[in-house]
Structures are given as C-alpha cells and as structure tokens.
Design a protein around this motif. Structure first.
Motif, mmCIF file in Angstrom:
data_model
loop_
_atom_site.group_PDB
_atom_site.id
_atom_site.type_symbol
_atom_site.label_atom_id
_atom_site.label_comp_id
_atom_site.label_asym_id
_atom_site.label_seq_id
_atom_site.Cartn_x
_atom_site.Cartn_y
_atom_site.Cartn_z
ATOM 1 N N UNK A 16 41.076 24.351 90.383
ATOM 2 C CA UNK A 16 41.697 22.842 90.334
ATOM 3 C C UNK A 16 41.526 22.231 89.050
ATOM 4 N N UNK A 17 39.958 22.486 88.714
ATOM 5 C CA UNK A 17 39.637 21.761 87.257
ATOM 6 C C UNK A 17 40.385 22.433 86.244
ATOM 7 N N UNK A 18 40.657 23.618 86.155
ATOM 8 C CA UNK A 18 41.282 24.129 85.202
ATOM 9 C C UNK A 18 42.818 23.765 85.216
ATOM 10 N N UNK A 19 43.303 23.463 86.211
ATOM 11 C CA UNK A 19 44.901 22.694 86.269
ATOM 12 C C UNK A 19 44.525 21.406 85.626
ATOM 13 N N UNK A 20 43.671 20.671 85.978
ATOM 14 C CA UNK A 20 43.681 19.273 85.355
ATOM 15 C C UNK A 20 43.364 19.341 84.031
ATOM 16 N N UNK A 21 42.427 20.358 83.583
ATOM 17 C CA UNK A 21 42.117 20.413 82.112
ATOM 18 C C UNK A 21 43.374 20.810 81.213
ATOM 19 N N UNK A 22 44.178 21.606 81.738
ATOM 20 C CA UNK A 22 45.247 22.235 81.076
ATOM 21 C C UNK A 22 46.594 21.439 81.325
ATOM 22 N N UNK A 23 46.359 20.199 81.957
ATOM 23 C CA UNK A 23 47.595 19.361 82.032
ATOM 24 C C UNK A 23 48.762 19.864 82.867
ATOM 25 N N UNK A 24 48.435 20.813 83.668
ATOM 26 C CA UNK A 24 49.242 21.289 84.613
ATOM 27 C C UNK A 24 50.050 22.670 84.053
ATOM 28 N N UNK A 25 49.778 22.963 82.717
ATOM 29 C CA UNK A 25 50.268 24.198 82.289
ATOM 30 C C UNK A 25 49.827 25.306 82.874
ATOM 31 N N UNK A 26 50.052 25.935 83.905
ATOM 32 C CA UNK A 26 49.562 27.070 84.784
ATOM 33 C C UNK A 26 49.787 28.431 83.924
ATOM 34 N N UNK A 27 50.329 28.426 82.855
ATOM 35 C CA UNK A 27 50.674 29.492 81.959
ATOM 36 C C UNK A 27 49.340 29.810 81.141
ATOM 37 N N UNK A 28 48.771 28.692 80.906
ATOM 38 C CA UNK A 28 47.514 28.803 80.137
ATOM 39 C C UNK A 28 46.349 29.218 80.756
ATOM 40 N N UNK A 29 46.435 29.401 82.118
ATOM 41 C CA UNK A 29 45.084 29.660 83.014
ATOM 42 C C UNK A 29 45.510 31.105 83.552
ATOM 43 N N UNK A 30 44.356 31.870 83.247
ATOM 44 C CA UNK A 30 44.563 33.398 83.310
ATOM 45 C C UNK A 30 43.507 33.587 84.587
ATOM 46 N N UNK A 31 43.780 34.494 85.461
ATOM 47 C CA UNK A 31 42.846 34.918 86.518
ATOM 48 C C UNK A 31 41.592 35.275 85.955
ATOM 49 N N UNK A 92 51.959 7.210 94.844
ATOM 50 C CA UNK A 92 52.347 7.056 93.794
ATOM 51 C C UNK A 92 51.010 6.725 92.466
ATOM 52 N N UNK A 93 50.231 6.048 93.056
ATOM 53 C CA UNK A 93 49.174 6.181 91.960
ATOM 54 C C UNK A 93 48.368 7.328 91.756
ATOM 55 N N UNK A 94 48.314 8.022 92.947
ATOM 56 C CA UNK A 94 47.707 9.442 92.849
ATOM 57 C C UNK A 94 48.496 10.378 91.913
ATOM 58 N N UNK A 95 50.057 10.268 92.085
ATOM 59 C CA UNK A 95 50.835 11.039 91.152
ATOM 60 C C UNK A 95 50.569 10.840 89.658
ATOM 61 N N UNK A 96 50.254 9.550 89.280
ATOM 62 C CA UNK A 96 50.040 9.354 87.688
ATOM 63 C C UNK A 96 48.602 9.529 87.514
ATOM 64 N N UNK A 97 47.716 9.460 88.244
ATOM 65 C CA UNK A 97 46.381 9.609 88.170
ATOM 66 C C UNK A 97 46.019 10.924 87.984
ATOM 67 N N UNK A 98 46.609 11.780 88.729
ATOM 68 C CA UNK A 98 46.457 13.232 88.603
ATOM 69 C C UNK A 98 47.944 13.914 88.169
ATOM 70 N N UNK A 99 48.323 13.843 87.204
ATOM 71 C CA UNK A 99 49.526 13.850 86.880
ATOM 72 C C UNK A 99 49.803 15.684 86.699
ATOM 73 N N UNK A 100 48.787 16.215 86.093
ATOM 74 C CA UNK A 100 49.104 17.791 86.092
ATOM 75 C C UNK A 100 49.054 18.365 87.343
#
Length: 195
Positions: A16-31, A92-100
């Motif tokens: 979850x932390x890595x998803x946030x750090x990578x702004x939702x770009x899960x391709x950048x997150x490896x197992x 709606x606030x959650x969507x923008x506060x946790x956009x990734x």
C-alpha cells in the motif's frame, strides 16, 4: 501461524505504501521490491496472494472498504439528500487525497466490473444513505449515476476545471460539485416520479 499472519499484513502494508509512493504506477512496483521492503521471501508473496496483481487488488480493496466503513451511519441527518451529500463528500475527498490508490481502484474496476468490485461497494454504500425518501427500485440507479459521475470527474484531471468550472484540488470546489451533483440527481428523480 501468527508469524505468517503478521507477514501477510506487513506485505499488504508495504505494498500500500509503495502504491502511494509510486503514484499508482504499479508497473514500477516489483514483487521483489515488496518482499525486500517487507523483509520476507519472494515465495511468501506468491503463497499468500498468488501474484503481484492479486496483492495489489487486495490492498486497494481493503483501503476502499475502510472508506466505505467510514460512512457515519449513526449520524443524524435531516434528509436523505444531506446524508448522501455527506457520504459522497467523504468518498470524493478520499479520491483526491489518495489519488494513486483511487486511480488503481477505478481503472481496475473498469477492466473487471463485477458484483464485488469497489465501484459496486461504493454504490451499495450510497444506497444505504437513501433511507426514507426514495423507492427501493430507484436507489441502485441513483447510486450508480452518482458513483460513475464522481469517478469520471476524478479521472478527468485538470480538464474538469475547464469543462465544469471546478478545481478539484480545492476541497471547497469538491464540496460544491458534490452538492450540485446530488441535488441534480435527486431532483431529476423526483421530477421523473411526479410525471
């Protein structure tokens, strides 16, 4: 067994932390990165989740479940409209506060729209807000329209400001948008019923 459960929860937390750090770009997150940061072997990720994609889905679903659980069902509202506006603002606030996380969730749902996806869970939550003033047959469509419109507004990015006149980076604009949206949806429904 306890260590395995702790490891599983730690894997979810780290992912979850890595998803946030990578702004939702899960391709950048490896197992491998997840395993390294969680301090577990790579095989444990596959053991608990089967794949990185399943792990990502689990993380996003948990986060969205917490958002939906955050609806204050015990809070008193004078009308269904007030309750729906309150709950919709929360989401709606959650969507923008946790956009990734939100982007992963919405786009994932669009690719695999099922009865247990996060979009449907949000719709079910909104249906619970409509307790007194609306017929049961109308609630699914009203909540579908609200959810789909909020998702489209979120995904539109800065285009929404030019198109709709709302700057969704500002909480006041988000609230104004939700109030207008809910008002339009509910008033349209009332007009349809009275025809």
């Amino acid at each position: 067994m306890k260590n395995t459960a702790n490891a599983k929860e730690n894997i979810i937390k780290v992912t979850t932390e890595l998803i946030e750090e990578n702004n939702g770009n899960i391709e950048n997150i490896t197992a491998r990165t997840i395993a390294q940061k969680a301090g577990v072997g790579l095989g444990l990720i596959n053991y608990h989740f089967g794949s990185k994609e399943n792990l990502i889905t689990t993380c996003v679903q948990r986060i969205i479940e917490k958002v939906i659980a955050g609806f204050d069902a015990k809070k008193e509202y004078a009308t269904d409209k007030e309750r729906l506006i309150g709950w919709a603002n929360h989401v709606f606030d959650f969507l923008f506060e946790h956009s990734a996380i939100s982007r992963v969730s919405i786009l994932g749902d669009m690719q695999n729209y099922t009865m247990d996806c996060n979009s449907i869970r949000s719709q079910r939550g909104f249906m619970l807000a409509l307790t007194k003033e609306f017929e049961d047959k109308d609630k699914p469509l009203l909540s579908f329209i609200l959810t789909a419109t909020m998702q489209a507004a979120f995904l539109s990015g800065t285009t929404s400001q030019e198109l709709l006149g709302y700057d969704f980076t500002k909480q006041n604009d988000r609230s104004a948008f939700i109030e207008r949206l809910v008002t339009m949806i509910l008033e349209n429904n009332r007009n349809e019923v009275s025809l």
